[in-house]
Design a protein around this motif. Structure first.
Motif, mmCIF file in Angstrom:
data_model
loop_
_atom_site.group_PDB
_atom_site.id
_atom_site.type_symbol
_atom_site.label_atom_id
_atom_site.label_comp_id
_atom_site.label_asym_id
_atom_site.label_seq_id
_atom_site.Cartn_x
_atom_site.Cartn_y
_atom_site.Cartn_z
ATOM 1 N N THR A 1 5.420 -6.045 19.862
ATOM 2 C CA THR A 1 5.266 -5.503 18.519
ATOM 3 C C THR A 1 6.516 -5.736 17.683
ATOM 4 N N GLU B 1 2.597 -9.903 18.845
ATOM 5 C CA GLU B 1 1.145 -9.697 18.926
ATOM 6 C C GLU B 1 0.661 -8.742 17.844
ATOM 7 N N ARG B 2 1.584 -7.930 17.342
ATOM 8 C CA ARG B 2 1.239 -6.953 16.317
ATOM 9 C C ARG B 2 2.446 -6.744 15.415
ATOM 10 N N VAL C 1 3.942 -4.215 12.355
ATOM 11 C CA VAL C 1 3.829 -2.968 11.601
ATOM 12 C C VAL C 1 5.009 -2.904 10.635
ATOM 13 N N HIS D 1 0.834 -10.149 3.825
ATOM 14 C CA HIS D 1 0.150 -11.188 4.609
ATOM 15 C C HIS D 1 0.267 -10.942 6.107
ATOM 16 N N ALA E 1 1.673 -8.016 7.892
ATOM 17 C CA ALA E 1 1.615 -6.686 8.499
ATOM 18 C C ALA E 1 0.180 -6.301 8.839
ATOM 19 N N ASP E 2 -0.030 -5.879 10.077
ATOM 20 C CA ASP E 2 -1.342 -5.379 10.488
ATOM 21 C C ASP E 2 -1.568 -3.962 9.992
ATOM 22 N N SER E 3 -0.480 -3.213 9.808
ATOM 23 C CA SER E 3 -0.581 -1.848 9.304
ATOM 24 C C SER E 3 0.768 -1.426 8.747
ATOM 25 N N ASN F 1 -0.024 -20.353 6.811
ATOM 26 C CA ASN F 1 0.458 -19.025 6.414
ATOM 27 C C ASN F 1 1.275 -19.094 5.128
ATOM 28 N N GLU G 1 -4.231 2.652 14.154
ATOM 29 C CA GLU G 1 -4.540 1.299 13.719
ATOM 30 C C GLU G 1 -5.982 1.151 13.210
ATOM 31 N N ARG G 2 -6.785 2.228 13.341
ATOM 32 C CA ARG G 2 -8.178 2.162 12.891
ATOM 33 C C ARG G 2 -8.430 3.043 11.682
ATOM 34 N N GLU H 1 -10.584 1.220 8.824
ATOM 35 C CA GLU H 1 -11.962 1.028 9.284
ATOM 36 C C GLU H 1 -12.716 2.350 9.333
#
Length: 446
Positions: free
Chosen positions: A3, A160-161, A163, A217, A219-221, A110, A338-339, A342
């Motif tokens: 991470t 892999e992630r 933040v 672009h 950041a996943d969260s 990217n 992370e959800r 959603e």
């Protein structure tokens, strides 16, 4: 999970992000990065890492020069509208430049998407078509270096992630070719529209359009730093001086998911060690809350069941009094952090609410498990939960109810009978373990 956490307490700019990520690389990666970036063929562009410090904190400033001159002045990164002027580059030209760079396809892709986002945000800010947006020639060249440098650095580090923290955008005004604009500049505000951001007492532009586009672009969260271990730290230092350290910090380490933590073995550990293990893995949980006064009980029960099917950890209601004295329900839905996005969309889709409140909470829990007790009517599952030196046990409801029906008992009688059998089974296991241990000791003495 590998991470990357980006701390934006002083905003973000392309060169600062590149500098911080550069510090995370090993020596071989650093050598490859500089060789590749300085061999791209960008006219007159050269990047050089310089040791720097801010408020006593040591880090790296990635010096980007164009024909020997340091990066753009404040405001030159912002787009202009002087179509056809030979000192300006349009989005199509920028796309052609990026597409021709000697970089992996993933990096070029990217970088192109980041610049597309910048152009769209600038067009919206100026109220014009994207093709009429033009970037200052010098600002465009070093910004291309910043964007491709960050994209290439992330390619090399392979998190892999990703933040990022909420973004500090600064306050006051910034001067550009069009005059004096408020902070955050319109393009930056457009890019960060769906991202948590805040101002403050520091005067100046802390987050640039390039920095904002890169964060959005990749950041996943956005939120607090997750629990991480084996962490490396990189510090990218800016050129401006403020009353607090002007830097972007990045942290690269291993973050465990709740599922991974629940599976962690705790046998042989002390209560304090178990506490540390569980606390380190529990992390945070999100509570999504809304008020509902216009759904039937059947429809609301169906919605709760659907939300759990769609990935929520739990969903429950509490009766309350809503607007205009109407009786209604407060719906609370729990989910992993992370959800959040959603789950919020699912709540608005499955219920009649038009808005959802989100709270981030620390969570501590006992590690669940299942044990089996053999009864005269078949097997019964015992739900267990352990941690912090605590143990809970409870017969599974469905199994207890089935046992009560087969044995012609009340539910309470069946429950107590199962607990009695469970205690008897535990005593036998303890006695057998004690006998085995005694035999082992006698064997050792012989």
């Amino acid at each position: 999970m590998r991470t990357l956490y980006i701390e934006c307490n002083m905003g973000a700019a392309g060169d600062m992000l590149m500098s911080a990520l550069y510090e995370l690389m090993d020596e071989e990666q650093k050598e490859e990065f500089l060789k590749r970036m300085n061999g791209l063929g960008l006219p007159g562009v050269r990047i050089t890492p310089r040791k720097s410090s801010t408020c006593g904190i040591s880090g790296t400033h990635m010096e980007v020069t164009v024909y020997g001159e340091e990066e753009h002045e404040p405001g030159e990164e912002h787009a202009e509208l002087h179509a056809g002027h030979h000192h300006h580059a349009d989005p199509l030209h920028i796309a052609e430049v990026i597409g021709g760079l000697d970089l992996p396809e993933e990096v070029r892709d990217n970088a192109g998407k980041v610049y597309d986002a910048i152009a769209d945000a600038e067009a919206k800010a100026h109220g014009c078509p994207v093709e009429q947006v033009h970037f200052h020639e010098v600002g465009a060249l070093d910004a291309v270096a910043d964007v491709t440098g960050v994209c290439y650095a992330i390619y090399l580090l392979r998190p892999e992630r990703i933040v990022a923290s909420p973004v500090h955008v600064g306050s006051g005004t910034v001067r550009c070719a069009h005059g004096i604009m408020p902070v955050p500049a319109p393009a930056t505000a457009n890019l960060l529209a769906d991202v948590p951001m805040y101002g403050g007492n520091i005067r100046g532009e802390l987050c640039t359009p390039t920095g904002a586009a890169l964060l959005v672009h990749f950041a996943d969260s956005f939120g607090d730093m997750p629990v991480m271990s084996k962490t490396s730290v990189g510090i990218g230092v800016g050129t401006k001086e403020f009353e607090q350290a002007n830097c972007v910090r990045v942290f690269l380490g291993e973050a465990q998911s709740m599922k991974e933590t629940n599976a962690t073995e705790t046998i042989g550990e002390t209560a304090e060690e178990q506490f540390q293990d569980v606390a380190a893995g529990n992390g945070r949980i999100a509570e999504l809350v809304c008020n509902i006064d216009d759904m039937t009980p059947e429809a609301l029960a169906f919605a709760k069941a659907r939300l759990i099917e769609l990935g929520a950890l739990d969903a429950y209601t509490v009766a309350g009094t809503m607007k205009k004295g109407r009786p209604g329900w407060e719906l609370t839905v729990l989910c992993e952090t992370e959800r959040i996005d959603e789950t919020a969309k699912n709540i608005m889709r499955e219920t009649t609410t038009n808005g959802v409140r989100v709270r981030l909470c620390e969570k501590y829990f006992l590690t669940p498990g299942i044990e089996i007790v053999q009864t005269e009517c078949g097997q019964v599952r015992i739900k267990t939960a352990e941690g912090f030196g605590i143990r809970h046990e409870k017969p599974e409801y469905e199994d207890t109810a089935a046992h009560a029906k087969k044995a012609q008992m009340s539910y309470r009688e069946a429950y107590e009978h199962i607990i009695s059998l469970r205690n008897e089974q535990a005593r036998k296991e303890q006695d057998e373990n004690g006998q085995d241990k005694g035999a082992d000791q006698r064997g050792a003495q012989r």
